[in-house]
Design a protein around this motif. Structure first.
Motif, PDB file in Angstrom:
ATOM      1  N   GLY A  51       0.791  -1.221   0.000  1.00 45.99           N
ATOM      2  CA  GLY A  51       0.000   0.000   0.000  1.00 45.99           C
ATOM      3  C   GLY A  51       0.823   1.270   0.000  1.00 45.99           C
ATOM      4  O   GLY A  51       0.288   2.360   0.116  1.00 45.99           O
ATOM      5  N   LYS A  52       2.153   1.138  -0.115  1.00 46.21           N
ATOM      6  CA  LYS A  52       3.020   2.324  -0.119  1.00 46.21           C
ATOM      7  C   LYS A  52       2.945   3.030  -1.468  1.00 46.21           C
ATOM      8  O   LYS A  52       3.037   2.396  -2.508  1.00 46.21           O
ATOM      9  N   LYS A  53       2.772   4.314  -1.453  1.00 46.49           N
ATOM     10  CA  LYS A  53       2.721   5.100  -2.676  1.00 46.49           C
ATOM     11  C   LYS A  53       4.114   5.207  -3.280  1.00 46.49           C
ATOM     12  O   LYS A  53       5.070   5.583  -2.602  1.00 46.49           O
ATOM     13  N   ILE A  54       4.221   4.860  -4.556  1.00 49.16           N
ATOM     14  CA  ILE A  54       5.514   4.927  -5.224  1.00 49.16           C
ATOM     15  C   ILE A  54       5.845   6.381  -5.556  1.00 49.16           C
ATOM     16  O   ILE A  54       5.000   7.123  -6.070  1.00 49.16           O
ATOM     17  N   SER A  55       7.075   6.779  -5.254  1.00 47.48           N
ATOM     18  CA  SER A  55       7.518   8.145  -5.542  1.00 47.48           C
ATOM     19  C   SER A  55       8.642   8.118  -6.566  1.00 47.48           C
ATOM     20  O   SER A  55       9.195   7.057  -6.889  1.00 47.48           O
ATOM     21  N   GLN A  56       8.987   9.287  -7.058  1.00 46.15           N
ATOM     22  CA  GLN A  56      10.102   9.388  -8.001  1.00 46.15           C
ATOM     23  C   GLN A  56      11.416   9.016  -7.319  1.00 46.15           C
ATOM     24  O   GLN A  56      12.350   8.558  -7.985  1.00 46.15           O
ATOM     25  N   ALA A  57      11.495   9.202  -6.005  1.00 40.75           N
ATOM     26  CA  ALA A  57      12.708   8.803  -5.276  1.00 40.75           C
ATOM     27  C   ALA A  57      12.912   7.294  -5.346  1.00 40.75           C
ATOM     28  O   ALA A  57      14.048   6.809  -5.457  1.00 40.75           O
ATOM     29  N   ASP A  58      11.800   6.521  -5.280  1.00 39.89           N
ATOM     30  CA  ASP A  58      11.898   5.068  -5.394  1.00 39.89           C
ATOM     31  C   ASP A  58      12.434   4.668  -6.767  1.00 39.89           C
ATOM     32  O   ASP A  58      13.280   3.778  -6.894  1.00 39.89           O
ATOM     33  N   ILE A  59      11.922   5.340  -7.804  1.00 39.94           N
ATOM     34  CA  ILE A  59      12.373   5.056  -9.171  1.00 39.94           C
ATOM     35  C   ILE A  59      13.836   5.430  -9.328  1.00 39.94           C
ATOM     36  O   ILE A  59      14.638   4.697  -9.921  1.00 39.94           O
ATOM     37  N   ALA A  60      14.232   6.596  -8.792  1.00 37.99           N
ATOM     38  CA  ALA A  60      15.617   7.061  -8.891  1.00 37.99           C
ATOM     39  C   ALA A  60      16.574   6.065  -8.251  1.00 37.99           C
ATOM     40  O   ALA A  60      17.664   5.786  -8.772  1.00 37.99           O
ATOM     41  N   LEU A  61      16.172   5.502  -7.097  1.00 35.11           N
ATOM     42  CA  LEU A  61      17.016   4.540  -6.396  1.00 35.11           C
ATOM     43  C   LEU A  61      17.234   3.289  -7.238  1.00 35.11           C
ATOM     44  O   LEU A  61      18.360   2.798  -7.370  1.00 35.11           O
ATOM     45  N   ARG A  62      16.150   2.763  -7.819  1.00 34.29           N
ATOM     46  CA  ARG A  62      16.250   1.561  -8.655  1.00 34.29           C
ATOM     47  C   ARG A  62      17.016   1.822  -9.946  1.00 34.29           C
ATOM     48  O   ARG A  62      17.773   0.957 -10.417  1.00 34.29           O
ATOM     49  N   ALA A  63      16.830   2.995 -10.533  1.00 35.31           N
ATOM     50  CA  ALA A  63      17.459   3.310 -11.826  1.00 35.31           C
ATOM     51  C   ALA A  63      18.879   3.830 -11.672  1.00 35.31           C
ATOM     52  O   ALA A  63      19.587   4.024 -12.671  1.00 35.31           O
ATOM     53  N   ASP A  64      19.296   4.106 -10.414  1.00 35.37           N
ATOM     54  CA  ASP A  64      20.626   4.630 -10.144  1.00 35.37           C
ATOM     55  C   ASP A  64      20.848   5.971 -10.830  1.00 35.37           C
ATOM     56  O   ASP A  64      21.876   6.226 -11.453  1.00 35.37           O
TER      57      ASP A  64
END
Length: 349
Positions: free
Chosen positions: A5-18
């Protein structure tokens, strides 16, 4: 939403994409200046994480500024203003920043006040540890701060320890060109005038002596007057010309235009004429150089290009924090004026 239920943020994407958060924002928002490979990786990871279409559309409304950046500028100790070279470079940076998503926070301060306390206060006030630093060598505490907390690009200076990216003019080649202009005009007794012996003046001095050494019958001397300012050269050479009826050199190669212009003014106030009594060449081709009578011979380089390159280096450093350090060098050209007299002809080049 994630399984928990956690809302995905751009920070999450940035972490995965390096990559940085600003890169995610630009990739999802359709910005043009981004690698197609990076754009595709960001979009793929966003899809895998379930980044919603509504959220994905938000970055298309580009923020007012993607990267907040403090710009540290050394204050002129006499006028309290900005050195003409730094002013012209900073003006170019302002224009380039508007096109590259940077918000600049300029700080004009005495060089000796650029300590860790000031830097940390600026970082907190503006919410960023990203910065440009003009001319100044960061003291050890400030260098560690940027190494540990942010990104720093040096402008008109280099980090010889290779900790920070930098952009600088080719001081060595430029001064060889300046000295060669004197030699080509027949001058064989030359004086190199430096304000101080920091990295750039040392490189210019090296170019001067190498050019002299390549001319078998030429002789060169150096003079360090303490500061690379118009006022310092004016006062020094007013005394010098007042105390000397003659001198051993026929051509003066100045470490920058400000000292050359100060020397020309000192000569005029002592009843001397450039280039009749001696020849002069400067370095930088600041706007004042076109206003002198005669027009100052000098060395030119692209300060707008330096500003644009500095911004490119900063964006690269943010997106790739572990990338190798880059020292970017701007080329130079000789700008002819009327301050060099051809020996034996009585005619200025």
């Amino acid at each position: 939403m994630t399984a928990r239920g956690k809302k995905i943020s751009q920070a999450d994407i940035a972490l995965r994409a390096d990559v940085s958060i600003s890169t995610v924002s630009r990739a999802l928002g359709g910005a043009q200046r981004i690698s197609p490979v990076v754009r595709e990786r960001v979009r793929r990871i966003a899809e895998e994480l379930g980044y919603s279409e509504r959220e994905r559309a938000l970055p298309a409304r580009m923020p007012e500024a993607e990267i907040k950046t403090v710009v540290y500028l050394p204050m002129h100790p006499v006028t309290g203003g900005l050195h003409p070279i730094f002013q012209e470079t900073y003006d170019g940076m302002v224009a380039a920043a508007a096109e590259n998503g940077l918000q600049l926070f300029p700080k004009l301060i005495p060089e000796e006040d650029l300590d860790l306390d000031f830097v940390t206060r600026q970082a907190e006030a503006h919410g960023t540890a990203t910065a440009f630093m003009f001319y100044v060598d960061p003291i050890p505490e400030v260098a560690r701060f940027f190494q540990e907390n942010g990104s720093l690009v040096l402008v008109n200076n280099v980090d010889t320890k290779m900790r920070f990216d930098s952009v600088i003019v080719d001081n060595y080649a430029g001064m060889k060109l300046a000295t060669q202009a004197m030699l080509d005009a027949g001058h064989r007794r030359l004086l190199f005038v430096a304000g101080n012996l920091r990295y750039s003046p040392r490189e210019r001095m090296r170019g001067f002596f190498d050019a002299v050494s390549e001319c078998p019958d030429a002789n060169g001397e150096q003079l360090v007057i303490g500061h690379d300012r118009h006022e310092t050269a004016l006062e020094y050479f007013k005394r010098y010309f007042g105390e000397h009826e003659s001198w051993d050199w026929t051509g003066m190669v100045c470490g920058n235009d400000l000292m050359a212009i100060g020397t020309m003014q000192a000569a005029r106030e002592n009843g001397l004429t450039v280039p009749d009594d001696f020849s002069v060449i400067g370095f930088d081709d600041i706007s004042w150089s076109a206003m002198t009578a005669p027009r100052l011979d000098t060395i030119r380089y692209d300060r707008i290009g330096m500003a644009e390159e500095a911004i490119r280096l900063l964006r690269r450093r943010i997106e790739k924090p572990d990338a190798p350090v880059i020292k970017a060098v701007q080329g130079v050209t000789y700008t002819a004026g009327g301050s060099i007299r051809r020996i034996g002809s009585g005619i200025a080049t």
